[in-house]
Design an enzyme around this catalytic site. Structure first.
Site, PDB file in Angstrom:
ATOM      1  N   ARG A  98      46.086  -7.149 -84.237  1.00  0.00           N
ATOM      2  CA  ARG A  98      45.958  -8.321 -84.146  1.00  0.00           C
ATOM      3  C   ARG A  98      46.543  -8.933 -82.848  1.00  0.00           C
ATOM      4  NH1 ARG A  98      48.252 -10.795 -89.679  1.00  0.00           N
ATOM      5  NH2 ARG A  98      46.762  -9.526 -90.607  1.00  0.00           N
ATOM      6  N   CYS A 133      34.562 -19.742 -69.945  1.00  0.00           N
ATOM      7  CA  CYS A 133      33.283 -18.354 -69.890  1.00  0.00           C
ATOM      8  C   CYS A 133      33.646 -16.497 -70.242  1.00  0.00           C
ATOM      9  CB  CYS A 133      33.030 -17.977 -67.592  1.00  0.00           C
ATOM     10  SG  CYS A 133      32.447 -19.717 -67.393  1.00  0.00           S
TER      11      CYS A 133
END
Length: 372
Positions: free
Chosen positions: A171, A190
């Site tokens: 994680r 982006c």
């Protein structure tokens, strides 16, 4: 051999030869989908050599992200203007229908000299730095109808802490794609997220690092003898482990993979590769690990039609050897300097000039219009 520039040139060729032409909100593109860049950091710092790269801009923008800043004033004050157009576009939108609209040069001068103006008009909304350092998920209204936000989640601080305490976690991720705040951003991200991965180093791996860092010539010679004759039973490897722990030689290597939905391959991607390479180096420094592999997963990977001739020019250039990165962390904050060393204190002690590229040989820059 520099494989990074070769990978990049192959990607340019692939887009030109097999890409699909599209009409987009800011011009015609030719694109492919689902590409990947992979680079071993031991082979050199990932700064392309087939055109000269804007190193100061790369460093300044990344420190801006890491500080959690979203106002272009930090960039402008440091002579970096890569986000000027986005801020000005947002400002000039308020003059639709008026004849006399201040130009961008006037706007940037105002950002430099008028703090209140910069505070209002220089902010880009909750873009990268905001999400990395102060992700909000639980906004609410009080009884008087006033909007409040929770403190927010510092994803960078959590990442560093998890790398130190649970380095095998799956994680170890940071996301900039906050769906609830996309409409408030001047430009949605982006490159929308990254993940890190670590692995344990062998005793021999650590010894090689120790040799590279050793400044005592006689002692270094003995370490090299042990390294080259590793299988000889006369060497007590356990002793090396203890000595290397005392010398704070890293025990782990760290890799970083970023994900990008939209890739301006000519102007943006070379910048992104170097930026995430630098981020990997900084995180490695903060956690005492060794930079390992850099990976970029690329979604809509495109060339603007008005970048085609420039891309073809870069395609035929022969790459040089990749440069090296030198980081001066001598004056970075430590626990000896402050009672509580948090992420803000450490990051704010990092200066642009602390990050220097060495042995960088490149071809000349290639100018191309920026699509906004």
């Amino acid at each position: 051999m520099n494989q990074l520039d070769k990978q990049y040139q192959e990607l340019l060729f692939d887009i030109i030869e097999r890409g699909v032409d599209k009409d987009t909100r800011n011009g015609k593109t030719r694109s492919v989908f689902g590409k990947q860049i992979r680079h071993e950091m031991k082979d050199g710092f990932p700064l392309l050599t087939t055109k000269k790269m804007y190193w100061k801009g790369i460093v300044t923008e990344l420190l801006w992200f890491l500080r959690g800043d979203t106002n272009i004033k930090f960039l402008v004050d440091n002579g970096v203007h890569i986000w000027d157009g986005d801020a000005y576009k947002k400002y000039s939108h308020h003059f639709i229908g008026y004849e006399d609209v201040p130009n961008q040069e006037w706007f940037i001068d105002k950002i430099k000299t008028d703090f209140k103006f910069a505070e209002k008009w220089g902010d880009l909304g909750p873009v990268y730095g905001k999400q990395w350092r102060k992700w909000h998920f639980n906004a609410k209204f009080d009884m008087n109808g006033k909007y409040h936000e929770e403190k927010g989640i510092d994803q960078i601080e959590n990442l560093i802490n998890d790398l130190k305490t649970n380095p095998d976690s799956r994680r170890l991720m940071v996301s900039a794609w906050n769906v609830g705040e996309l409409d408030q951003m001047t430009l949605p991200p982006c490159h929308y997220g990254f993940q890190t991965y670590t692995r344990e180093l062998t005793t021999k791996d650590r010894l090689k690092i120790w040799i590279d860092r050793c400044t005592d010539a006689e002692y270094k010679q003995g370490l090299e003898e042990a390294f080259n004759d590793w299988n000889n039973p006369k060497w007590a490897h356990g002793v090396f482990e203890t000595d290397m722990d005392d010398a704070k030689i890293p025990t782990r290597a760290i890799s970083l993979m970023w994900n990008q939905r939209s890739v301006d391959t000519f102007l943006g991607l070379p910048f992104n590769i170097a930026s995430y390479g630098l981020l990997l180096e900084i995180i490695a420094k903060m956690t005492n690990m060794v930079p390992d592999e850099l990976i970029g997963n690329l979604g809509d990977t495109h060339l603007y039609h008005d970048h085609m001739s420039q891309a073809r020019e870069q395609l035929v250039r022969e790459p040089y050897a990749l440069p090296k990165l030198w980081i001066n962390d001598e004056f970075w904050a430590t626990e000896n300097d402050v009672k509580h060393l948090d992420t803000d204190v450490l990051i704010n002690s990092m200066l642009i000039e602390d990050f220097q590229i060495e042995d960088y040989q490149s071809h000349a820059a290639i100018k191309a219009p920026l699509s906004t």
